[in-house]
Scaffold this motif. Sequence first.
Motif, PDB file in Angstrom:
ATOM      1  N   LEU A  74       6.625 -17.495  -1.817  1.00 36.05           N
ATOM      2  CA  LEU A  74       5.362 -18.110  -2.252  1.00 36.05           C
ATOM      3  C   LEU A  74       5.605 -19.127  -3.349  1.00 36.05           C
ATOM      4  CD1 LEU A  74       2.836 -15.117  -2.549  1.00 36.05           C
ATOM      5  CD2 LEU A  74       2.953 -16.843  -0.762  1.00 36.05           C
ATOM      6  N   ALA A  75       4.802 -20.178  -3.354  1.00 34.81           N
ATOM      7  CA  ALA A  75       4.853 -21.179  -4.415  1.00 34.81           C
ATOM      8  C   ALA A  75       3.978 -20.710  -5.580  1.00 34.81           C
ATOM      9  CB  ALA A  75       4.350 -22.516  -3.891  1.00 34.81           C
ATOM     10  N   ILE A  76       4.239 -21.211  -6.762  1.00 37.70           N
ATOM     11  CA  ILE A  76       3.427 -20.858  -7.927  1.00 37.70           C
ATOM     12  C   ILE A  76       1.978 -21.247  -7.661  1.00 37.70           C
ATOM     13  CG2 ILE A  76       3.006 -21.345 -10.366  1.00 37.70           C
ATOM     14  CD1 ILE A  76       6.034 -21.672 -10.665  1.00 37.70           C
ATOM     15  N   GLY A  77       1.058 -20.309  -7.900  1.00 35.57           N
ATOM     16  CA  GLY A  77      -0.359 -20.528  -7.668  1.00 35.57           C
ATOM     17  C   GLY A  77      -0.825 -20.187  -6.267  1.00 35.57           C
ATOM     18  N   GLU A  78       0.092 -19.940  -5.359  1.00 40.74           N
ATOM     19  CA  GLU A  78      -0.264 -19.629  -3.971  1.00 40.74           C
ATOM     20  C   GLU A  78      -0.698 -18.167  -3.850  1.00 40.74           C
ATOM     21  OE1 GLU A  78       1.615 -20.306   0.493  1.00 40.74           O
ATOM     22  OE2 GLU A  78       2.909 -20.505  -1.249  1.00 40.74           O
ATOM     23  N   THR A  79      -1.722 -17.932  -3.034  1.00 41.42           N
ATOM     24  CA  THR A  79      -2.241 -16.589  -2.798  1.00 41.42           C
ATOM     25  C   THR A  79      -1.933 -16.168  -1.368  1.00 41.42           C
ATOM     26  OG1 THR A  79      -4.011 -16.911  -4.399  1.00 41.42           O
ATOM     27  CG2 THR A  79      -4.336 -15.165  -2.791  1.00 41.42           C
ATOM     28  N   ALA A  80      -1.630 -14.892  -1.202  1.00 42.36           N
ATOM     29  CA  ALA A  80      -1.298 -14.366   0.117  1.00 42.36           C
ATOM     30  C   ALA A  80      -1.807 -12.935   0.225  1.00 42.36           C
ATOM     31  CB  ALA A  80       0.215 -14.400   0.329  1.00 42.36           C
ATOM     32  N   VAL A  81      -1.798 -12.429   1.450  1.00 45.75           N
ATOM     33  CA  VAL A  81      -2.158 -11.044   1.721  1.00 45.75           C
ATOM     34  C   VAL A  81      -0.904 -10.334   2.221  1.00 45.75           C
ATOM     35  CG1 VAL A  81      -3.538  -9.509   3.178  1.00 45.75           C
ATOM     36  CG2 VAL A  81      -4.546 -11.591   2.263  1.00 45.75           C
ATOM     37  N   ILE A  82      -0.651  -9.157   1.687  1.00 42.61           N
ATOM     38  CA  ILE A  82       0.504  -8.372   2.126  1.00 42.61           C
ATOM     39  C   ILE A  82       0.243  -7.858   3.536  1.00 42.61           C
ATOM     40  CG2 ILE A  82       1.862  -6.279   1.708  1.00 42.61           C
ATOM     41  CD1 ILE A  82       1.225  -6.647  -1.284  1.00 42.61           C
ATOM     42  N   ARG A  83       1.198  -8.067   4.424  1.00 38.84           N
ATOM     43  CA  ARG A  83       1.084  -7.601   5.804  1.00 38.84           C
ATOM     44  C   ARG A  83       1.917  -6.350   6.035  1.00 38.84           C
ATOM     45  NH1 ARG A  83      -3.558  -9.040   6.871  1.00 38.84           N
ATOM     46  NH2 ARG A  83      -3.915 -11.266   6.842  1.00 38.84           N
ATOM     47  N   SER A  84       3.107  -6.258   5.422  1.00 34.54           N
ATOM     48  CA  SER A  84       3.929  -5.057   5.564  1.00 34.54           C
ATOM     49  C   SER A  84       4.900  -4.949   4.397  1.00 34.54           C
ATOM     50  CB  SER A  84       4.693  -5.055   6.892  1.00 34.54           C
ATOM     51  OG  SER A  84       5.642  -6.099   6.918  1.00 34.54           O
ATOM     52  N   VAL A  85       5.314  -3.725   4.131  1.00 37.80           N
ATOM     53  CA  VAL A  85       6.274  -3.451   3.063  1.00 37.80           C
ATOM     54  C   VAL A  85       7.482  -2.782   3.691  1.00 37.80           C
ATOM     55  CG1 VAL A  85       6.679  -2.236   0.894  1.00 37.80           C
ATOM     56  CG2 VAL A  85       4.423  -3.187   1.379  1.00 37.80           C
ATOM     57  N   GLY A  86       8.630  -3.431   3.555  1.00 39.68           N
ATOM     58  CA  GLY A  86       9.866  -2.895   4.113  1.00 39.68           C
ATOM     59  C   GLY A  86      10.660  -2.158   3.061  1.00 39.68           C
ATOM     60  N   GLY A  87      11.950  -2.118   3.259  1.00 36.69           N
ATOM     61  CA  GLY A  87      12.814  -1.368   2.359  1.00 36.69           C
ATOM     62  C   GLY A  87      12.971   0.043   2.883  1.00 36.69           C
ATOM     63  N   GLU A  88      13.821   0.789   2.213  1.00 34.56           N
ATOM     64  CA  GLU A  88      14.077   2.158   2.653  1.00 34.56           C
ATOM     65  C   GLU A  88      13.978   3.123   1.495  1.00 34.56           C
ATOM     66  OE1 GLU A  88      17.752   2.505   4.698  1.00 34.56           O
ATOM     67  OE2 GLU A  88      17.271   0.934   6.139  1.00 34.56           O
ATOM     68  N   GLY A  89      13.585   4.331   1.810  1.00 33.88           N
ATOM     69  CA  GLY A  89      13.589   5.426   0.857  1.00 33.88           C
ATOM     70  C   GLY A  89      12.862   5.147  -0.443  1.00 33.88           C
ATOM     71  N   PRO A  90      13.529   5.416  -1.569  1.00 35.18           N
ATOM     72  CA  PRO A  90      12.894   5.296  -2.884  1.00 35.18           C
ATOM     73  C   PRO A  90      12.371   3.890  -3.194  1.00 35.18           C
ATOM     74  CG  PRO A  90      14.976   6.475  -3.064  1.00 35.18           C
ATOM     75  CD  PRO A  90      14.879   5.951  -1.658  1.00 35.18           C
ATOM     76  N   LEU A  91      13.068   2.841  -2.729  1.00 30.66           N
ATOM     77  CA  LEU A  91      12.614   1.476  -2.994  1.00 30.66           C
ATOM     78  C   LEU A  91      11.246   1.247  -2.360  1.00 30.66           C
ATOM     79  CD1 LEU A  91      12.807  -1.443  -3.926  1.00 30.66           C
ATOM     80  CD2 LEU A  91      14.062  -1.935  -1.817  1.00 30.66           C
ATOM     81  N   ARG A  92      11.094   1.584  -1.101  1.00 36.41           N
ATOM     82  CA  ARG A  92       9.810   1.380  -0.416  1.00 36.41           C
ATOM     83  C   ARG A  92       8.701   2.189  -1.084  1.00 36.41           C
ATOM     84  NH1 ARG A  92       6.466   3.110   3.701  1.00 36.41           N
ATOM     85  NH2 ARG A  92       5.544   1.388   4.877  1.00 36.41           N
ATOM     86  N   LEU A  93       8.976   3.430  -1.424  1.00 30.03           N
ATOM     87  CA  LEU A  93       7.975   4.265  -2.091  1.00 30.03           C
ATOM     88  C   LEU A  93       7.584   3.685  -3.444  1.00 30.03           C
ATOM     89  CD1 LEU A  93       9.268   7.849  -1.245  1.00 30.03           C
ATOM     90  CD2 LEU A  93       7.344   6.615  -0.221  1.00 30.03           C
ATOM     91  N   ARG A  94       8.549   3.161  -4.182  1.00 24.75           N
ATOM     92  CA  ARG A  94       8.268   2.568  -5.494  1.00 24.75           C
ATOM     93  C   ARG A  94       7.380   1.336  -5.342  1.00 24.75           C
ATOM     94  NH1 ARG A  94       6.821   3.108 -10.340  1.00 24.75           N
ATOM     95  NH2 ARG A  94       7.774   1.747 -11.841  1.00 24.75           N
ATOM     96  N   LEU A  95       7.664   0.479  -4.361  1.00 26.76           N
ATOM     97  CA  LEU A  95       6.836  -0.710  -4.124  1.00 26.76           C
ATOM     98  C   LEU A  95       5.402  -0.295  -3.786  1.00 26.76           C
ATOM     99  CD1 LEU A  95       9.340  -2.875  -2.046  1.00 26.76           C
ATOM    100  CD2 LEU A  95       8.658  -3.232  -4.429  1.00 26.76           C
ATOM    101  N   LEU A  96       5.249   0.703  -2.934  1.00 29.96           N
ATOM    102  CA  LEU A  96       3.915   1.180  -2.571  1.00 29.96           C
ATOM    103  C   LEU A  96       3.206   1.779  -3.782  1.00 29.96           C
ATOM    104  CD1 LEU A  96       4.791   2.802   0.874  1.00 29.96           C
ATOM    105  CD2 LEU A  96       3.507   0.679   0.503  1.00 29.96           C
ATOM    106  N   ASP A  97       3.932   2.532  -4.605  1.00 25.93           N
ATOM    107  CA  ASP A  97       3.350   3.126  -5.819  1.00 25.93           C
ATOM    108  C   ASP A  97       2.854   2.067  -6.802  1.00 25.93           C
ATOM    109  OD1 ASP A  97       3.803   5.693  -4.930  1.00 25.93           O
ATOM    110  OD2 ASP A  97       5.609   6.008  -6.146  1.00 25.93           O
ATOM    111  N   MET A  98       3.492   0.903  -6.806  1.00 24.49           N
ATOM    112  CA  MET A  98       3.095  -0.179  -7.713  1.00 24.49           C
ATOM    113  C   MET A  98       1.881  -0.947  -7.193  1.00 24.49           C
ATOM    114  SD  MET A  98       6.617  -1.731  -9.274  1.00 24.49           S
ATOM    115  CE  MET A  98       7.441  -2.048  -7.735  1.00 24.49           C
TER     116      MET A  98
END
Length: 83
Positions: A6-30
């Motif tokens: 994304l460029a600075i100031g650009e807005t988007a909608v999250i479509r999916s969250v990847g990663g595995e194990g603790p990383l993915r869970l941490r991203l979702l928790d945030m």
Amino acid sequence: MTLDALAIGETAVIRSVGGEGPLRLRLLDMGLIPRTRVTMRKVAPMGDPIEIHIRGYELTLRKEDARNIVVESLSGGNGGDPA
């Protein structure tokens, strides 16, 4: 596209969250969950980390972690829902 692209100031909608194990869970928790709007606020002088605005707060992420989050841009193009 992924969140790190994304460029600075650009807005988007999250479509999916990847990663595995603790990383993915941490991203979702945030709060990085599908159908959530994010706006790119800042990029560090050396390009890493990035700062995004999500759910009323600022969140700093490493670009490596941001590459696990697939987004759809709302800036330009057709826009998005006005809510």
